[in-house]
Scaffold this motif. Structure first.
Motif, mmCIF file in Angstrom:
data_model
loop_
_atom_site.group_PDB
_atom_site.id
_atom_site.type_symbol
_atom_site.label_atom_id
_atom_site.label_comp_id
_atom_site.label_asym_id
_atom_site.label_seq_id
_atom_site.Cartn_x
_atom_site.Cartn_y
_atom_site.Cartn_z
ATOM 1 N N LEU B 53 -13.358 -41.775 34.506
ATOM 2 C CA LEU B 53 -13.363 -40.857 35.653
ATOM 3 C C LEU B 53 -12.599 -39.565 35.350
ATOM 4 O O LEU B 53 -13.065 -38.473 35.671
ATOM 5 N N TYR B 57 -14.347 -35.084 34.332
ATOM 6 C CA TYR B 57 -14.111 -33.807 35.020
ATOM 7 C C TYR B 57 -14.106 -32.567 34.120
ATOM 8 O O TYR B 57 -14.793 -31.595 34.429
ATOM 9 N N ARG B 91 -21.417 -42.770 39.752
ATOM 10 C CA ARG B 91 -20.714 -42.998 41.021
ATOM 11 C C ARG B 91 -19.642 -44.070 40.881
ATOM 12 O O ARG B 91 -18.860 -44.301 41.782
ATOM 13 N N ASN B 92 -19.657 -44.768 39.738
ATOM 14 C CA ASN B 92 -18.700 -45.867 39.539
ATOM 15 C C ASN B 92 -17.853 -45.694 38.290
ATOM 16 O O ASN B 92 -17.455 -46.667 37.665
ATOM 17 N N LYS B 94 -14.754 -45.304 35.986
ATOM 18 C CA LYS B 94 -13.441 -45.927 36.196
ATOM 19 C C LYS B 94 -12.362 -45.243 35.377
ATOM 20 O O LYS B 94 -12.638 -44.551 34.401
ATOM 21 N N THR B 120 -8.243 -46.861 39.495
ATOM 22 C CA THR B 120 -9.415 -46.080 39.879
ATOM 23 C C THR B 120 -9.405 -45.793 41.375
ATOM 24 O O THR B 120 -9.687 -44.670 41.820
ATOM 25 N N LYS B 121 -9.055 -46.823 42.147
ATOM 26 C CA LYS B 121 -9.030 -46.674 43.606
ATOM 27 C C LYS B 121 -8.000 -45.623 44.022
ATOM 28 O O LYS B 121 -8.267 -44.775 44.888
ATOM 29 N N ARG B 124 -9.369 -42.174 43.157
ATOM 30 C CA ARG B 124 -10.429 -41.761 44.078
ATOM 31 C C ARG B 124 -9.843 -41.328 45.423
ATOM 32 O O ARG B 124 -10.327 -40.399 46.057
ATOM 33 N N LYS B 125 -8.802 -42.042 45.837
ATOM 34 C CA LYS B 125 -8.152 -41.705 47.108
ATOM 35 C C LYS B 125 -7.547 -40.303 47.004
ATOM 36 O O LYS B 125 -7.665 -39.484 47.915
ATOM 37 N N ILE B 127 -8.463 -37.902 44.959
ATOM 38 C CA ILE B 127 -9.562 -36.935 44.866
ATOM 39 C C ILE B 127 -10.059 -36.607 46.264
ATOM 40 O O ILE B 127 -10.288 -35.452 46.618
ATOM 41 N N ASP B 128 -10.185 -37.655 47.072
ATOM 42 C CA ASP B 128 -10.674 -37.501 48.433
ATOM 43 C C ASP B 128 -9.683 -36.699 49.289
ATOM 44 O O ASP B 128 -10.056 -35.740 49.972
ATOM 45 N N THR B 134 -16.410 -34.088 43.862
ATOM 46 C CA THR B 134 -16.773 -35.351 43.217
ATOM 47 C C THR B 134 -17.621 -35.037 41.983
ATOM 48 O O THR B 134 -18.136 -33.938 41.832
#
Lengths: 81, 192
Positions: B53, B57, B91-92, B94, B120-121, B124-125, B127-128, B134
């Motif tokens: 992930l 970028y 989309r997945n 890691k 990863t979670k 992603r949090k 990033i959000d 994304t």
């Protein structure tokens, strides 16, 4: 906030970070006519340097002014051709 | 060093030759000036080899920004970099919790099952929360701006992928020779 330019359009990229302010500015400029001025309102502090570098390295645009507000960074970009 | 042994310029170069040389110099000076004026005419080729992930970028951010400079941009995706262009896998993507000393946990702990998913979670949090673009958004932006996103044919076959697995607009059927050709023509070449 006021400016001395007749802005043709305002682009709001508040909350967005690199590379969005530059990429969206470029897309908005592409839709304008020569002579038009785009106002870009950002909250990304990196946009001050990035928009400047982009305008310097890109043909057909001129950075007129950058205004650092309390929470925002406003850029005035003119499409020259 | 003595110059006595060399014939003098006057003897060696006649007037026509001199005139030709002057014209050639003027021509070259003009082309150099043109090249300097043409700030938007640059070309960049990126070779994207990583599919985590975090490493997805940099190529996309640089590619979409270079396109905003009106540069011609090619990103050649090979090996794990191919997952960036794979619609489902992208989309997945890691993050690895292991091997990054900046992670706030020791490697011995990071290697435990579920730690990659947790890292990863968390990413992603962030990033959000930061409203960071994304990977999917950056791919759409890059393609819309004319960036040539290429998927290495050898890796497609190696990974048993299908050409339909990739985003619409991705170039397939290309290999190392294509990548090298673009790199040779580029002002900027990057391996990420």
């Amino acid at each position: 906030m006021s400016s001395e330019y007749d802005t043709t359009e305002t682009l709001d990229v508040k909350g967005q970070s690199c590379p969005m302010p530059v990429v969206k500015t470029k897309q908005a400029i592409d839709d304008l006519e020569a002579g038009d001025v785009l106002e870009v309102v950002a909250t990304d502090s990196g946009s001050m340097s990035d928009i400047q570098g982009w305008a310097k390295g890109t043909n057909g645009v001129e950075l007129l002014e950058q205004v650092e507000g309390e929470d925002t960074y406003t850029h005035y970009v003119k499409k020259t051709d | 060093m003595s110059t006595d042994s060399h014939p003098s310029i006057d003897e060696d170069v006649d007037a026509t030759e001199l005139q030709e040389l002057r014209e050639r110099v003027a021509e070259l000076e003009e082309s150099v000036a043109d090249a300097a004026d043409d700030a938007g005419g640059k070309k960049m080729t990126i070779i994207a080899t990583k599919g985590t992930l975090d490493m997805a970028y940099p190529p996309l951010i640089l590619a979409s920004t270079a396109a905003a400079f009106d540069w011609e941009v090619v990103v050649f995706h090979t090996f794990w970099g191919l997952d960036i262009l794979h619609e489902d896998n992208s989309r997945n993507l890691k993050l690895s919790a292991v091997g990054n000393p900046n992670m706030p946990m020791p490697n011995a702990l990071a290697a435990l099952p579920g730690m990659d998913a947790m890292a990863t979670k968390m990413m992603r949090k962030k990033i959000d929360e930061n409203d960071t673009a994304t990977i999917e958004e950056l791919i759409d932006l890059s393609l819309a701006q004319g960036v040539d996103l290429q998927a290495c044919q050898m890796t497609i076959e190696l990974m048993d992928y299908d050409e339909d697995d990739f985003y619409d607009g991705v170039t397939t059927g290309v290999g190392a020779a294509t990548a090298l050709q673009h790199m040779a023509e580029s002002d900027v070449q990057l391996l990420i």
